[in-house]
Design an enzyme around this catalytic site. Structure first.
Site, PDB file in Angstrom:
ATOM      1  CG  ASP A  67      -8.195   5.367   1.213  1.00 11.79           C
ATOM      2  OD1 ASP A  67      -8.604   6.447   0.756  1.00 11.79           O
ATOM      3  OD2 ASP A  67      -7.866   4.403   0.491  1.00 11.79           O
ATOM      4  N   GLY A  68      -7.734   6.120   5.782  1.00 10.91           N
ATOM      5  CA  GLY A  68      -7.969   5.815   7.189  1.00 10.91           C
ATOM      6  C   GLY A  68      -8.860   6.840   7.861  1.00 10.91           C
ATOM      7  CG  ASN A 141     -11.647  -0.891   4.076  1.00  3.31           C
ATOM      8  OD1 ASN A 141     -12.332  -0.555   3.115  1.00  3.31           O
ATOM      9  ND2 ASN A 141     -10.360  -0.639   4.149  1.00  3.31           N
ATOM     10  CG  ASP A 142     -10.700  -5.094   6.698  1.00  5.20           C
ATOM     11  OD1 ASP A 142     -10.630  -4.520   7.790  1.00  5.20           O
ATOM     12  OD2 ASP A 142      -9.797  -5.024   5.841  1.00  5.20           O
ATOM     13  NE  ARG A 152       2.381 -23.190  20.447  1.00 11.35           N
ATOM     14  CZ  ARG A 152       2.195 -23.827  21.592  1.00 11.35           C
ATOM     15  NH1 ARG A 152       1.099 -23.598  22.299  1.00 11.35           N
ATOM     16  NH2 ARG A 152       3.083 -24.699  22.039  1.00 11.35           N
ATOM     17  CB  THR A 182      -8.454  -2.449  -2.930  1.00  9.29           C
ATOM     18  OG1 THR A 182      -9.370  -1.532  -2.321  1.00  9.29           O
ATOM     19  CG2 THR A 182      -8.951  -2.827  -4.310  1.00  9.29           C
ATOM     20  N   GLY A 183      -7.890  -3.778   0.368  1.00  9.17           N
ATOM     21  CA  GLY A 183      -7.150  -3.528   1.596  1.00  9.17           C
ATOM     22  C   GLY A 183      -6.358  -4.750   2.024  1.00  9.17           C
ATOM     23  CE1 TYR A 184      -3.423  -8.802   6.430  1.00 11.40           C
ATOM     24  CE2 TYR A 184      -4.760  -8.228   8.341  1.00 11.40           C
ATOM     25  CZ  TYR A 184      -3.701  -8.919   7.783  1.00 11.40           C
ATOM     26  OH  TYR A 184      -2.921  -9.724   8.575  1.00 11.40           O
ATOM     27  CD  GLN A 242      -9.789   3.740  11.332  1.00  9.16           C
ATOM     28  OE1 GLN A 242     -10.969   3.913  11.624  1.00  9.16           O
ATOM     29  NE2 GLN A 242      -9.174   4.473  10.420  1.00  9.16           N
TER      30      GLN A 242
END
Length: 285
Positions: A67-68, A141-142, A152, A182-184, A242
Protein backbone atom coordinates in the site's frame (compact mmCIF):
# COMPACT_ATOMS: atom_id res chain seq x y z
CA UNK A 1 -0.04 1.94 -28.61
CA UNK A 2 -0.92 2.11 -24.92
CA UNK A 3 1.79 3.54 -22.67
CA UNK A 4 1.91 1.67 -19.35
CA UNK A 5 3.89 2.92 -16.36
CA UNK A 6 5.49 0.39 -14.01
CA UNK A 7 6.41 1.28 -10.43
CA UNK A 8 7.81 -1.16 -7.89
CA UNK A 9 9.71 -1.48 -4.62
CA UNK A 10 13.10 -1.15 -6.27
CA UNK A 11 15.16 -3.23 -3.83
CA UNK A 12 12.65 -6.09 -3.51
CA UNK A 13 13.87 -9.06 -5.63
CA UNK A 14 10.34 -10.39 -6.12
CA UNK A 15 9.12 -7.00 -7.37
CA UNK A 16 12.10 -6.80 -9.71
CA UNK A 17 11.28 -10.23 -11.15
CA UNK A 18 7.61 -9.41 -11.75
CA UNK A 19 8.55 -6.03 -13.25
CA UNK A 20 10.97 -7.68 -15.68
CA UNK A 21 8.33 -10.19 -16.79
CA UNK A 22 5.77 -7.40 -17.12
CA UNK A 23 8.03 -5.37 -19.43
CA UNK A 24 8.32 -8.36 -21.78
CA UNK A 25 4.57 -9.09 -21.59
CA UNK A 26 3.70 -5.49 -22.50
CA UNK A 27 6.14 -5.33 -25.41
CA UNK A 28 4.70 -8.56 -26.82
CA UNK A 29 1.31 -6.81 -26.91
CA UNK A 30 2.68 -3.71 -28.65
CA UNK A 31 2.47 -1.60 -25.50
CA UNK A 32 5.22 0.80 -24.44
CA UNK A 33 6.50 0.21 -20.87
CA UNK A 34 7.36 3.42 -18.99
CA UNK A 35 9.93 2.61 -16.30
CA UNK A 36 11.77 5.07 -14.04
CA UNK A 37 15.55 5.11 -14.19
CA UNK A 38 16.08 3.38 -10.82
CA UNK A 39 13.82 0.42 -11.59
CA UNK A 40 15.07 0.23 -15.19
CA UNK A 41 18.61 -0.25 -13.92
CA UNK A 42 17.53 -3.17 -11.71
CA UNK A 43 15.54 -4.97 -14.41
CA UNK A 44 17.93 -4.36 -17.30
CA UNK A 45 15.60 -2.05 -19.24
CA UNK A 46 17.51 0.44 -21.39
CA UNK A 47 14.90 3.19 -21.73
CA UNK A 48 14.56 4.58 -18.20
CA UNK A 49 12.58 7.81 -17.75
CA UNK A 50 12.14 10.46 -15.07
CA UNK A 51 9.02 10.39 -12.90
CA UNK A 52 7.80 13.59 -14.56
CA UNK A 53 8.13 12.05 -18.03
CA UNK A 54 6.22 8.99 -16.87
CA UNK A 55 3.51 11.07 -15.19
CA UNK A 56 2.92 13.12 -18.33
CA UNK A 57 2.75 10.13 -20.71
CA UNK A 58 1.19 7.19 -18.86
CA UNK A 59 -2.26 5.94 -19.85
CA UNK A 60 -2.23 3.11 -17.30
CA UNK A 61 -0.15 2.54 -14.16
CA UNK A 62 0.90 -0.76 -12.58
CA UNK A 63 2.22 -0.67 -9.00
CA UNK A 64 4.10 -3.70 -7.69
CA UNK A 65 4.51 -3.71 -3.91
CA UNK A 66 2.41 -2.76 -0.92
CA UNK A 67 0.00 0.00 0.00
CA UNK A 68 2.85 2.42 0.75
CA UNK A 69 4.20 2.13 -2.78
CA UNK A 70 0.75 2.70 -4.25
CA UNK A 71 0.09 5.73 -2.04
CA UNK A 72 3.30 7.43 -3.21
CA UNK A 73 2.35 6.76 -6.85
CA UNK A 74 -1.17 8.12 -6.24
CA UNK A 75 0.34 11.40 -5.05
CA UNK A 76 2.59 11.52 -8.13
CA UNK A 77 -0.47 11.19 -10.39
CA UNK A 78 -2.73 13.45 -8.31
CA UNK A 79 -2.92 15.96 -11.18
CA UNK A 80 -4.05 13.26 -13.64
CA UNK A 81 -6.75 10.63 -13.27
CA UNK A 82 -4.87 7.63 -14.67
CA UNK A 83 -6.12 4.09 -13.78
CA UNK A 84 -3.81 2.39 -11.27
CA UNK A 85 -3.46 -1.39 -10.97
CA UNK A 86 -2.21 -2.17 -7.46
CA UNK A 87 -0.53 -5.59 -7.22
CA UNK A 88 -0.02 -6.88 -3.69
CA UNK A 89 3.59 -7.89 -3.15
CA UNK A 90 3.77 -6.30 0.29
CA UNK A 91 2.17 -7.06 3.64
CA UNK A 92 -1.10 -5.12 3.89
CA UNK A 93 -3.06 -4.93 0.66
CA UNK A 94 -6.06 -2.75 1.52
CA UNK A 95 -5.30 -0.81 -1.68
CA UNK A 96 -3.12 -3.27 -3.61
CA UNK A 97 -5.88 -5.85 -3.78
CA UNK A 98 -4.84 -7.63 -7.00
CA UNK A 99 -2.67 -10.72 -6.63
CA UNK A 100 0.23 -11.63 -8.93
CA UNK A 101 -1.92 -14.47 -10.32
CA UNK A 102 -4.64 -11.97 -11.25
CA UNK A 103 -2.25 -9.39 -12.75
CA UNK A 104 -2.24 -10.47 -16.40
CA UNK A 105 -5.97 -11.28 -16.68
CA UNK A 106 -6.70 -7.84 -15.17
CA UNK A 107 -4.27 -6.19 -17.59
CA UNK A 108 -5.98 -7.94 -20.51
CA UNK A 109 -9.21 -6.32 -19.32
CA UNK A 110 -7.48 -2.94 -19.07
CA UNK A 111 -6.13 -3.19 -22.61
CA UNK A 112 -9.64 -4.08 -23.81
CA UNK A 113 -11.15 -1.22 -21.77
CA UNK A 114 -13.39 -3.69 -19.90
CA UNK A 115 -11.89 -3.20 -16.42
CA UNK A 116 -13.67 -1.88 -13.33
CA UNK A 117 -12.53 1.28 -11.55
CA UNK A 118 -13.29 2.78 -8.15
CA UNK A 119 -12.58 6.46 -7.65
CA UNK A 120 -11.02 7.24 -4.28
CA UNK A 121 -11.39 10.70 -2.80
CA UNK A 122 -8.20 12.67 -2.08
CA UNK A 123 -7.53 15.62 0.22
CA UNK A 124 -5.87 18.90 -0.62
CA UNK A 125 -3.57 20.01 2.24
CA UNK A 126 -2.06 23.50 2.48
CA UNK A 127 0.15 24.89 5.25
CA UNK A 128 0.45 28.66 5.70
CA UNK A 129 2.75 30.59 8.01
CA UNK A 130 1.53 34.14 8.29
CA UNK A 131 0.81 35.16 4.70
CA UNK A 132 3.19 32.62 3.18
CA UNK A 133 2.26 29.19 1.83
CA UNK A 134 5.00 26.78 2.91
CA UNK A 135 3.55 23.46 1.76
CA UNK A 136 0.88 22.14 -0.58
CA UNK A 137 0.12 18.50 -1.33
CA UNK A 138 -2.65 16.04 -2.20
CA UNK A 139 -3.03 12.92 -0.06
CA UNK A 140 -4.91 9.67 -0.56
CA UNK A 141 -4.86 8.46 3.05
CA UNK A 142 -4.34 11.13 5.67
CA UNK A 143 -2.69 14.23 7.06
CA UNK A 144 -1.36 13.74 10.59
CA UNK A 145 -0.30 16.47 13.01
CA UNK A 146 1.74 15.09 15.87
CA UNK A 147 4.34 16.08 18.41
CA UNK A 148 7.97 15.13 18.78
CA UNK A 149 9.54 12.62 21.13
CA UNK A 150 8.86 14.37 24.46
CA UNK A 151 5.73 13.33 26.35
CA UNK A 152 3.87 16.65 26.34
CA UNK A 153 0.57 17.30 24.62
CA UNK A 154 -0.01 19.92 21.95
CA UNK A 155 -2.98 22.26 21.56
CA UNK A 156 -4.69 22.52 18.18
CA UNK A 157 -7.59 24.81 17.32
CA UNK A 158 -10.01 23.22 14.85
CA UNK A 159 -12.47 25.12 12.66
CA UNK A 160 -14.90 23.71 10.08
CA UNK A 161 -16.13 26.12 7.39
CA UNK A 162 -14.98 29.00 9.66
CA UNK A 163 -17.12 27.68 12.54
CA UNK A 164 -15.19 26.91 15.72
CA UNK A 165 -15.17 23.16 16.46
CA UNK A 166 -12.94 22.80 19.53
CA UNK A 167 -9.42 23.06 20.88
CA UNK A 168 -7.85 19.61 20.87
CA UNK A 169 -5.31 18.95 23.60
CA UNK A 170 -3.79 15.69 22.49
CA UNK A 171 -0.72 13.90 21.19
CA UNK A 172 -1.92 14.84 17.72
CA UNK A 173 -4.72 14.86 15.18
CA UNK A 174 -5.49 12.74 12.10
CA UNK A 175 -7.52 14.08 9.18
CA UNK A 176 -8.27 11.25 6.79
CA UNK A 177 -10.22 10.21 3.74
CA UNK A 178 -12.54 7.18 3.77
CA UNK A 179 -9.64 5.26 2.19
CA UNK A 180 -7.43 6.32 5.10
CA UNK A 181 -9.98 5.21 7.69
CA UNK A 182 -8.33 1.77 7.85
CA UNK A 183 -4.88 3.30 8.42
CA UNK A 184 -3.56 5.35 11.34
CA UNK A 185 -7.07 6.63 12.12
CA UNK A 186 -8.28 3.09 12.84
CA UNK A 187 -5.38 2.53 15.24
CA UNK A 188 -6.36 5.73 17.07
CA UNK A 189 -9.96 4.57 17.54
CA UNK A 190 -11.53 6.03 14.42
CA UNK A 191 -14.37 4.35 12.51
CA UNK A 192 -14.08 2.20 9.40
CA UNK A 193 -15.69 4.04 6.49
CA UNK A 194 -16.50 2.51 3.11
CA UNK A 195 -13.94 3.97 0.70
CA UNK A 196 -16.51 5.15 -1.85
CA UNK A 197 -18.26 7.39 0.67
CA UNK A 198 -17.72 11.13 0.43
CA UNK A 199 -16.66 12.39 3.84
CA UNK A 200 -13.69 13.50 5.94
CA UNK A 201 -12.68 12.07 9.31
CA UNK A 202 -11.06 13.91 12.22
CA UNK A 203 -9.55 11.54 14.78
CA UNK A 204 -7.65 12.84 17.84
CA UNK A 205 -4.59 10.90 19.00
CA UNK A 206 -4.70 10.21 22.75
CA UNK A 207 -6.82 13.28 23.61
CA UNK A 208 -6.48 14.78 27.10
CA UNK A 209 -10.28 15.13 27.25
CA UNK A 210 -12.03 11.77 27.00
CA UNK A 211 -15.07 13.34 25.33
CA UNK A 212 -12.96 14.40 22.32
CA UNK A 213 -14.14 11.67 19.98
CA UNK A 214 -13.60 11.03 16.26
CA UNK A 215 -15.97 13.00 14.06
CA UNK A 216 -17.15 12.40 10.48
CA UNK A 217 -17.72 15.52 8.38
CA UNK A 218 -19.18 16.30 4.98
CA UNK A 219 -16.81 16.01 2.03
CA UNK A 220 -17.59 19.69 1.32
CA UNK A 221 -16.07 20.77 4.63
CA UNK A 222 -13.04 23.03 4.76
CA UNK A 223 -11.06 22.18 7.88
CA UNK A 224 -8.55 24.61 9.38
CA UNK A 225 -6.23 23.50 12.15
CA UNK A 226 -4.07 26.11 13.92
CA UNK A 227 -1.12 25.15 16.11
CA UNK A 228 -1.94 27.06 19.29
CA UNK A 229 0.77 25.80 21.63
CA UNK A 230 3.53 23.25 21.32
CA UNK A 231 5.25 23.82 24.68
CA UNK A 232 8.52 24.55 22.84
CA UNK A 233 8.36 21.07 21.33
CA UNK A 234 8.66 20.13 17.67
CA UNK A 235 5.35 19.57 15.87
CA UNK A 236 5.14 17.83 12.51
CA UNK A 237 2.64 17.40 9.70
CA UNK A 238 2.99 14.02 8.02
CA UNK A 239 1.31 13.49 4.65
CA UNK A 240 0.34 9.91 3.80
CA UNK A 241 3.01 8.76 6.25
CA UNK A 242 5.70 9.68 3.70
CA UNK A 243 6.16 13.45 3.46
CA UNK A 244 6.98 15.54 6.54
CA UNK A 245 6.55 19.27 7.23
CA UNK A 246 7.92 20.91 10.38
CA UNK A 247 5.32 23.16 11.99
CA UNK A 248 5.58 26.21 14.24
CA UNK A 249 3.15 27.80 16.67
CA UNK A 250 0.61 29.81 14.68
CA UNK A 251 0.87 27.73 11.52
CA UNK A 252 -2.46 26.95 9.84
CA UNK A 253 -3.19 23.66 8.10
CA UNK A 254 -6.14 23.84 5.69
CA UNK A 255 -7.66 20.57 4.48
CA UNK A 256 -10.38 20.20 1.86
CA UNK A 257 -11.50 17.73 -0.78
CA UNK A 258 -9.12 17.65 -3.74
CA UNK A 259 -10.53 18.24 -7.21
CA UNK A 260 -8.93 15.03 -8.49
CA UNK A 261 -9.44 11.44 -7.38
CA UNK A 262 -7.34 8.28 -7.48
CA UNK A 263 -8.73 5.74 -9.96
CA UNK A 264 -8.00 2.21 -8.72
CA UNK A 265 -8.58 -0.82 -10.92
CA UNK A 266 -10.49 -3.33 -8.79
CA UNK A 267 -10.06 -7.07 -8.51
CA UNK A 268 -12.83 -9.04 -10.24
CA UNK A 269 -12.63 -11.70 -7.53
CA UNK A 270 -12.71 -9.58 -4.36
CA UNK A 271 -15.01 -7.11 -2.69
CA UNK A 272 -14.26 -4.54 0.00
CA UNK A 273 -15.78 -6.57 2.82
CA UNK A 274 -13.83 -9.67 1.84
CA UNK A 275 -10.65 -7.61 2.10
CA UNK A 276 -11.73 -6.28 5.52
CA UNK A 277 -12.45 -9.79 6.80
CA UNK A 278 -9.09 -11.05 5.58
CA UNK A 279 -6.97 -8.15 6.81
CA UNK A 280 -8.71 -7.61 10.15
CA UNK A 281 -9.25 -11.34 10.71
CA UNK A 282 -12.94 -10.95 11.45
CA UNK A 283 -14.65 -14.18 12.48
CA UNK A 284 -11.41 -15.82 13.63
CA UNK A 285 -10.76 -17.01 17.17
Amino acid sequence: MKQVAIFAKVHDPRCQGVASELVTWLEERKCLPLVDTHLARHVGYARGLTEKQIRDRAELVVVLGGDGTLISVARLFSSRQVPIVGVNLGSLGFLTEITVEQLYPVLEQCLADSHRITERMMLDVTVTRGDQEISHCQVLNDAVINKGALARIIELEARVNDDFLTNFKADGLIISTPTGSTGYSLSAGGPIVQPLMKCVLITPICPHTLTNRPIVLSYQSVIRITVKSSFDEMVYLTLDGQVGVELQEGDCIEVSRAETTTALVTSPEKDYFAILRAKLKWGER
